[in-house]
Design a protein around this motif. Structure first.
Motif, short mmCIF file in Angstrom:
data_model
loop_
_atom_site.label_atom_id
_atom_site.label_comp_id
_atom_site.label_asym_id
_atom_site.label_seq_id
_atom_site.Cartn_x
_atom_site.Cartn_y
_atom_site.Cartn_z
N GLN A 79 0.83 -1.22 0.00
CA GLN A 79 0.00 0.00 0.00
C GLN A 79 0.86 1.26 0.00
O GLN A 79 0.45 2.29 -0.54
CB GLN A 79 -1.02 -0.03 1.14
CG GLN A 79 -0.44 -0.24 2.52
CD GLN A 79 -0.40 1.03 3.32
OE1 GLN A 79 -0.84 2.07 2.87
NE2 GLN A 79 0.14 0.95 4.51
N GLN A 80 2.07 1.17 0.53
CA GLN A 80 2.98 2.31 0.42
C GLN A 80 3.34 2.56 -1.06
O GLN A 80 3.38 3.71 -1.52
CB GLN A 80 4.25 2.06 1.22
CG GLN A 80 4.05 2.11 2.72
CD GLN A 80 5.31 1.74 3.48
OE1 GLN A 80 6.10 0.91 3.02
NE2 GLN A 80 5.51 2.32 4.64
N ALA A 81 3.61 1.48 -1.79
CA ALA A 81 3.98 1.61 -3.20
C ALA A 81 2.83 2.16 -4.03
O ALA A 81 3.03 2.97 -4.95
CB ALA A 81 4.43 0.26 -3.75
N GLU A 82 1.62 1.70 -3.73
CA GLU A 82 0.45 2.20 -4.46
C GLU A 82 0.25 3.69 -4.22
O GLU A 82 -0.06 4.46 -5.15
CB GLU A 82 -0.79 1.40 -4.03
CG GLU A 82 -0.77 -0.02 -4.57
CD GLU A 82 -1.53 -1.03 -3.74
OE1 GLU A 82 -1.54 -2.22 -4.11
OE2 GLU A 82 -2.13 -0.64 -2.70
N LYS A 83 0.47 4.13 -2.99
CA LYS A 83 0.34 5.56 -2.68
C LYS A 83 1.43 6.37 -3.37
O LYS A 83 1.18 7.50 -3.81
CB LYS A 83 0.37 5.77 -1.17
CG LYS A 83 -0.88 5.25 -0.47
CD LYS A 83 -0.76 5.40 1.04
CE LYS A 83 -2.00 4.85 1.72
NZ LYS A 83 -1.92 4.95 3.19
N LEU A 84 2.64 5.82 -3.45
CA LEU A 84 3.71 6.51 -4.17
C LEU A 84 3.35 6.66 -5.64
O LEU A 84 3.47 7.76 -6.21
CB LEU A 84 5.02 5.73 -4.03
CG LEU A 84 6.18 6.21 -4.93
CD1 LEU A 84 6.57 7.65 -4.62
CD2 LEU A 84 7.39 5.28 -4.78
N ALA A 85 2.90 5.59 -6.27
CA ALA A 85 2.54 5.65 -7.68
C ALA A 85 1.43 6.67 -7.92
O ALA A 85 1.49 7.47 -8.86
CB ALA A 85 2.10 4.27 -8.17
N ILE A 86 0.42 6.66 -7.05
CA ILE A 86 -0.70 7.59 -7.21
C ILE A 86 -0.24 9.03 -7.00
O ILE A 86 -0.65 9.94 -7.74
CB ILE A 86 -1.83 7.21 -6.24
CG1 ILE A 86 -2.51 5.91 -6.74
CG2 ILE A 86 -2.86 8.33 -6.09
CD1 ILE A 86 -3.45 5.27 -5.73
N ALA A 87 0.64 9.25 -6.03
CA ALA A 87 1.18 10.60 -5.81
C ALA A 87 1.95 11.08 -7.04
O ALA A 87 1.83 12.25 -7.46
CB ALA A 87 2.07 10.61 -4.58
N GLN A 88 2.73 10.20 -7.64
CA GLN A 88 3.49 10.57 -8.84
C GLN A 88 2.56 10.85 -10.02
O GLN A 88 2.77 11.81 -10.77
CB GLN A 88 4.48 9.46 -9.19
CG GLN A 88 5.61 9.32 -8.19
CD GLN A 88 6.58 8.20 -8.54
OE1 GLN A 88 6.16 7.16 -9.06
NE2 GLN A 88 7.84 8.39 -8.26
N ILE A 89 1.55 10.04 -10.18
CA ILE A 89 0.58 10.26 -11.26
C ILE A 89 -0.13 11.59 -11.06
O ILE A 89 -0.30 12.37 -12.01
CB ILE A 89 -0.43 9.08 -11.32
CG1 ILE A 89 0.27 7.81 -11.81
CG2 ILE A 89 -1.61 9.42 -12.22
CD1 ILE A 89 -0.56 6.55 -11.64
N ASN A 90 -0.53 11.87 -9.83
CA ASN A 90 -1.21 13.14 -9.55
C ASN A 90 -0.30 14.34 -9.81
O ASN A 90 -0.71 15.36 -10.34
CB ASN A 90 -1.71 13.17 -8.11
CG ASN A 90 -2.98 12.37 -7.91
OD1 ASN A 90 -3.66 12.03 -8.89
ND2 ASN A 90 -3.32 12.06 -6.68
N GLU A 91 0.97 14.19 -9.42
CA GLU A 91 1.93 15.27 -9.62
C GLU A 91 2.10 15.60 -11.11
O GLU A 91 2.35 16.74 -11.50
CB GLU A 91 3.28 14.87 -9.01
CG GLU A 91 4.33 15.96 -9.00
CD GLU A 91 4.26 16.85 -7.78
OE1 GLU A 91 5.20 17.64 -7.59
OE2 GLU A 91 3.29 16.75 -7.01
N ALA A 92 1.92 14.57 -11.94
CA ALA A 92 2.07 14.76 -13.39
C ALA A 92 0.76 15.11 -14.08
O ALA A 92 0.71 15.17 -15.31
CB ALA A 92 2.64 13.49 -14.00
N GLY A 93 -0.31 15.33 -13.32
CA GLY A 93 -1.56 15.76 -13.92
C GLY A 93 -2.72 14.80 -13.79
O GLY A 93 -3.83 15.09 -14.21
N GLY A 94 -2.47 13.61 -13.24
CA GLY A 94 -3.55 12.69 -12.99
C GLY A 94 -3.87 11.76 -14.16
O GLY A 94 -3.02 11.49 -15.01
N VAL A 95 -5.09 11.29 -14.20
CA VAL A 95 -5.56 10.36 -15.21
C VAL A 95 -6.73 11.01 -15.96
O VAL A 95 -7.70 11.43 -15.34
CB VAL A 95 -6.03 9.03 -14.57
CG1 VAL A 95 -6.45 8.03 -15.65
CG2 VAL A 95 -4.95 8.44 -13.69
N LEU A 96 -6.60 11.10 -17.26
CA LEU A 96 -7.61 11.80 -18.07
C LEU A 96 -7.92 13.17 -17.48
O LEU A 96 -9.06 13.63 -17.44
CB LEU A 96 -8.89 10.95 -18.18
CG LEU A 96 -8.75 9.62 -18.92
CD1 LEU A 96 -10.07 8.83 -18.88
CD2 LEU A 96 -8.32 9.83 -20.37
#
Length: 422
Positions: A79-96
């Protein structure tokens, strides 16, 4: 209990797991691992036609792991890794064009609780996808829920195979990718011809060992001299250790999971079994478990995984640095943790390929997706919802890391229903 603040339900944790979970989201790392730029937001009505929790600015995703109970030692990193990935995705603008909002639930190492929380995430919270589960028992518990409500689960753990669902993507390895490669290696390199199987008592170890036995007996022409199972959370292994001493197998093959590993390896050492001389290969102990076992208690043992923190490539260097920046320099990263990290990225790529969050469209868009920035090196989604990946064997060191001694030369095609092993 739900939480969209990214820390989750952690009141049952104790150090060091609690400290790792409470370190927060400060200082997000550079986003070198992101697969391409984020897309501009399309109208919500166009990307969400099935009533998921999607607004003009947010999309809700669930995280469902054991934060408490005997499996927390293994599931914390995921769950730490999932939160890291989501934080990185959000930092880059998110999904769609939408930021990901997390709702986290604690499966509490209890399979009915997993099913209950899965239903909440899908029915009440209307999550567009869920990252979660660890044990096969928890996955089997939630599978009917995801199929009934047409949810989408990204499951990160190596597992026994013999399953394929429209509603699940399996980002860990199935049995033929992990078990058979490990047995072939230990037979060739260590002269393994007699084996003692030790596992936890639930579907994954029992099914895995059934597959392993068939391979040992029918392909390697070896012999299984003992096979025993113990309940989750079991801590008394002296009886089976005495049997190992009597039968003198060339190889101890183990798929004990969770906190039981701490007692098992400490008792092996106390009984005088030297893992630099007695060959032991595990398919269930990663760097996360060694963090609790202690490197001095398992040094010399071998593990067969697709990922070790010590892999040397640029993707992994960036991932390890980012993970430690978010969760602390003393944290470690195991196979399931890395596989969990893949889930949000594979979901993002499928959503953007589909131009939609609708589950059926995301599923249809997923086969063939390649993630070249994966820390393990490269993965590709097969039409059977598993990943093409390499297999590696590592030797545990006293510092809690693994020295990689074997890497398969090519990606291994996932085969969850292998002929001759069912």
């Amino acid at each position: 209990m739900a939480d969209d603040t990214d820390t989750g339900s952690d009141s049952g944790l104790r150090s060091p797991l609690r400290r790792r979970l409470l370190m927060g989201m400060a200082g997000l790392p550079a986003l070198a691992l992101l697969p391409g730029p984020a897309r501009a937001a399309a109208p919500t009505a166009a990307v969400n036609t099935t009533g998921l929790a999607v607004t003009d600015s947010e999309v809700t995703v669930g995280i469902l792991h054991s934060v408490t109970g005997t499996m927390a030692i293994s599931e914390t990193g995921a769950q730490q890794a999932e939160k890291l990935a989501i934080a990185q995705i959000n930092e880059a603008g998110g999904v769609l064009g939408r930021k990901i909002k997390i709702i986290q639930e604690d499966g509490a190492s209890d399979w009915p609780t997993f099913a209950e929380k899965a239903k909440k995430l899908l029915v009440n919270d209307k999550c567009a996808a869920v990252m979660g589960c660890w044990t096969s028992a928890s996955r089997k518990a939630v599978l009917p829920v995801f199929e009934q409500y047409n949810g989408l689960l990204y499951y990160p753990t190596f597992y026994e195979g013999l399953e394929q669902s429209k509603n699940v993507f399996y980002t860990g390895q199935e049995a033929t990718q992990q078990i058979l490669a490990g047995l072939d290696w230990v037979h060739k390199e260590k002269g393994g011809d007699t084996f003692y199987f030790i596992g936890s008592d639930y579907i994954w170890p029992r099914t895995s060992n059934k597959i392993a036995r068939k391979h040992v007996e029918n392909v390697l022409k070896g012999k299984v001299v003992g096979e025993e199972y113990f309940p989750l959370g079991h801590t008394q292994f002296n009886s089976v250790i005495n049997k190992i001493k009597l039968t003198k197998p060339k190889v101890i093959f183990t798929d004990v999971v969770g906190g039981s590993n701490v007692a098992f390896y400490k008792q092996l050492k106390a009984a005088g079994i030297d893992l630099s001389k007695q060959v032991l290969i595990t398919i269930s102990v990663t760097e996360d478990e060694i963090d609790g076992i202690g490197g001095e208690n398992i040094a010399g043992a071998y593990a067969c995984m697709k990922y070790f923190q010590s892999i040397e490539n640029e993707n992994n260097k960036a991932f390890v640095a980012a993970f430690k920046k978010m969760w602390g320099e003393k944290t470690v990263i195991g196979d399931v943790t890395q596989a969990a990290y893949l889930g949000p990225f594979l979901w993002k790529m499928a959503c953007e390929k589909a131009g939609s969050f609708d589950v059926d469209k995301v599923v249809a868009a997923s086969p063939g997706i390649e993630f070249t920035a994966a820390p393990e090196g490269y993965v590709k989604i097969d039409p059977n919802h598993h990943l093409w990946s390499k297999t590696r064997v590592g030797r545990a060191k006293t510092d809690g890391q693994f020295e990689i001694v074997y890497t398969s030369p090519e990606l291994i095609k996932p085969d969850p229903f292998p002929k001759g092993y069912q």
